[in-house]
Design a protein around this motif. Structure first.
Motif, PDB file in Angstrom:
ATOM      1  N   ASP A  75       0.791  -1.232   0.000  1.00  0.00           N
ATOM      2  CA  ASP A  75       0.000   0.000   0.000  1.00  0.00           C
ATOM      3  C   ASP A  75       0.822   1.280   0.000  1.00  0.00           C
ATOM      4  N   THR A  76       2.134   1.180   0.168  1.00  0.00           N
ATOM      5  CA  THR A  76       2.978   2.370   0.273  1.00  0.00           C
ATOM      6  C   THR A  76       4.045   2.342  -0.807  1.00  0.00           C
ATOM      7  N   PHE A  77       4.238   3.491  -1.455  1.00  0.00           N
ATOM      8  CA  PHE A  77       5.104   3.560  -2.626  1.00  0.00           C
ATOM      9  C   PHE A  77       5.995   4.786  -2.528  1.00  0.00           C
ATOM     10  N   SER A  78       7.214   4.641  -3.075  1.00  0.00           N
ATOM     11  CA  SER A  78       8.184   5.725  -3.069  1.00  0.00           C
ATOM     12  C   SER A  78       8.502   6.121  -4.504  1.00  0.00           C
ATOM     13  N   VAL A  79       8.572   7.423  -4.740  1.00  0.00           N
ATOM     14  CA  VAL A  79       8.868   7.954  -6.067  1.00  0.00           C
ATOM     15  C   VAL A  79      10.093   8.846  -5.967  1.00  0.00           C
ATOM     16  N   ALA A  80      11.120   8.537  -6.756  1.00  0.00           N
ATOM     17  CA  ALA A  80      12.276   9.417  -6.869  1.00  0.00           C
ATOM     18  C   ALA A  80      11.945  10.480  -7.908  1.00  0.00           C
ATOM     19  N   LEU A  81      11.645  11.674  -7.441  1.00  0.00           N
ATOM     20  CA  LEU A  81      11.169  12.732  -8.334  1.00  0.00           C
ATOM     21  C   LEU A  81      12.282  13.405  -9.117  1.00  0.00           C
ATOM     22  N   GLY A  82      13.527  13.099  -8.784  1.00  0.00           N
ATOM     23  CA  GLY A  82      14.639  13.735  -9.476  1.00  0.00           C
ATOM     24  C   GLY A  82      15.205  14.888  -8.674  1.00  0.00           C
ATOM     25  N   VAL A  83      16.268  15.478  -9.201  1.00  0.00           N
ATOM     26  CA  VAL A  83      16.935  16.598  -8.548  1.00  0.00           C
ATOM     27  C   VAL A  83      16.152  17.877  -8.835  1.00  0.00           C
ATOM     28  N   PRO A  84      15.725  18.595  -7.813  1.00  0.00           N
ATOM     29  CA  PRO A  84      14.968  19.825  -8.061  1.00  0.00           C
ATOM     30  C   PRO A  84      15.814  20.871  -8.781  1.00  0.00           C
TER      31      PRO A  84
ATOM     32  N   PRO B 103      21.095  19.984  -2.083  1.00  0.00           N
ATOM     33  CA  PRO B 103      21.450  20.258  -3.482  1.00  0.00           C
ATOM     34  C   PRO B 103      22.173  19.097  -4.150  1.00  0.00           C
ATOM     35  N   GLY B 104      21.757  18.828  -5.382  1.00  0.00           N
ATOM     36  CA  GLY B 104      22.393  17.788  -6.176  1.00  0.00           C
ATOM     37  C   GLY B 104      21.852  16.397  -5.940  1.00  0.00           C
ATOM     38  N   THR B 105      20.898  16.242  -5.013  1.00  0.00           N
ATOM     39  CA  THR B 105      20.327  14.926  -4.715  1.00  0.00           C
ATOM     40  C   THR B 105      18.842  14.918  -5.083  1.00  0.00           C
ATOM     41  N   PRO B 106      18.290  13.736  -5.401  1.00  0.00           N
ATOM     42  CA  PRO B 106      16.867  13.668  -5.740  1.00  0.00           C
ATOM     43  C   PRO B 106      15.985  13.777  -4.499  1.00  0.00           C
ATOM     44  N   ALA B 107      14.778  14.240  -4.700  1.00  0.00           N
ATOM     45  CA  ALA B 107      13.773  14.251  -3.646  1.00  0.00           C
ATOM     46  C   ALA B 107      12.907  13.005  -3.787  1.00  0.00           C
ATOM     47  N   TYR B 108      12.487  12.464  -2.641  1.00  0.00           N
ATOM     48  CA  TYR B 108      11.658  11.253  -2.620  1.00  0.00           C
ATOM     49  C   TYR B 108      10.289  11.580  -2.024  1.00  0.00           C
TER      50      TYR B 108
END
Length: 279
Positions: free
Chosen positions: A114-123, A257-262
């Motif tokens: 029921d729980t999912f993680s999305v790597a949205l990329g580096v802002p 900075p430089g890292t993706p947001a989850y």
């Protein structure tokens, strides 16, 4: 033409999911608007189209159509629904999948049923990347010619543009007036999603989002990420933040900075059906 579909939602942000792995689906803006219409169609905030991969390292491709028929490059709540859909329909048995999106790739992962993680990329904070016209890079920007102006906001892109405003109380925030005024303001050449953020604690915010092409929704995943990373960049939030939205609660984790947001949260399958789409 008849189409099979699945209705899903992530925290009340709802989607019509169409599978186009073997047979391409091309919808006109008018057809997309008809499907999204809550009286004459199925009703949804966005339409998600599951397609074959475009790159050799990807498992699928992914298109997002807004309720007004325009195309979006990113949707965090939709991405969580996407990974649940492809696993539950037997399109993959992987826990983590790589998906081609309009402006790159993203990785989606099932943490449990029921729980999912999305790597949205580096802002992307640079004005040219948002895009935001007429400003040099800054933590915050000011507009005078909007209702109740001047208004200060932060700006960021996750493949779609976001403006984030701080408010004392989201329950009384001028979402209905300031949301559409900012969404279509001339400084946002591709329009913008507008977030109204109330900081409760360093690990907790409340949020409402007026989404471009959809209006205010019960939740916006990339909007949650935008609200968190812009505040972390300003030094007002910690790296792991609870985000309370009208449709429920998500988490956003960002290490800087430089890292993706989850983006971490639930996704639910509501029902399956068939619809007729006029040509």
């Amino acid at each position: 033409m008849p189409l099979s579909f699945t209705k899903m939602h992530g925290l009340g942000n709802d989607f019509v999911v169409l599978e186009a792995i073997n047979a391409p689906i091309e919808l006109t803006p008018a057809q997309a608007r008809r499907i999204a219409d809550r009286r004459f169609g199925v009703g949804c905030d966005q339409i998600l189209i599951v397609g074959p991969p475009r790159a050799g390292n990807a498992d699928f491709s992914y298109r997002i159509l807004n309720a007004d028929g325009s195309e979006s490059g990113q949707c965090g709540n939709g991405a969580r629904c996407f990974v649940r859909y492809v696993r539950e329909t037997g399109l993959t048995d992987k826990k983590a999948v790589v998906v081609d999106i309009r402006d790159g790739q993203m990785t989606l992962e099932a943490l449990d049923d029921d729980t999912f993680s999305v790597a949205l990329g580096v802002p992307a904070f640079a004005p040219a990347d948002v895009p935001l016209a007429g400003f040099a890079a800054a933590r915050r920007y000011t507009l005078d010619d909007v209702p109740g102006g001047p208004v200060m906001f932060a700006a960021v892109s996750f493949g779609n543009p976001h403006a984030v405003l701080d408010v004392a109380d989201i329950d009384t925030a001028p979402v209905a007036t300031l949301g559409p005024a900012l969404e279509s303001h001339r400084v946002f050449p591709e329009r913008v999603n507008v977030g109204f953020r109330q900081i409760v604690a360093r690990d907790h915010i409340r949020l409402r989002v007026f989404e471009r092409g959809a209006g205010e929704t019960l939740a916006c995943g990339s909007g949650a990420a935008a609200a968190v990373v812009t505040a972390i960049a300003a030094g007002t939030l910690d790296r792991d933040v609870r985000v309370d939205l009208a449709g429920g609660t998500a988490r956003v984790v960002w290490d800087g900075p430089g890292t993706p947001a989850y983006l971490i949260g639930p996704a639910e399958r509501v029902f399956d059906g068939r619809l007729a789409v006029a040509g």
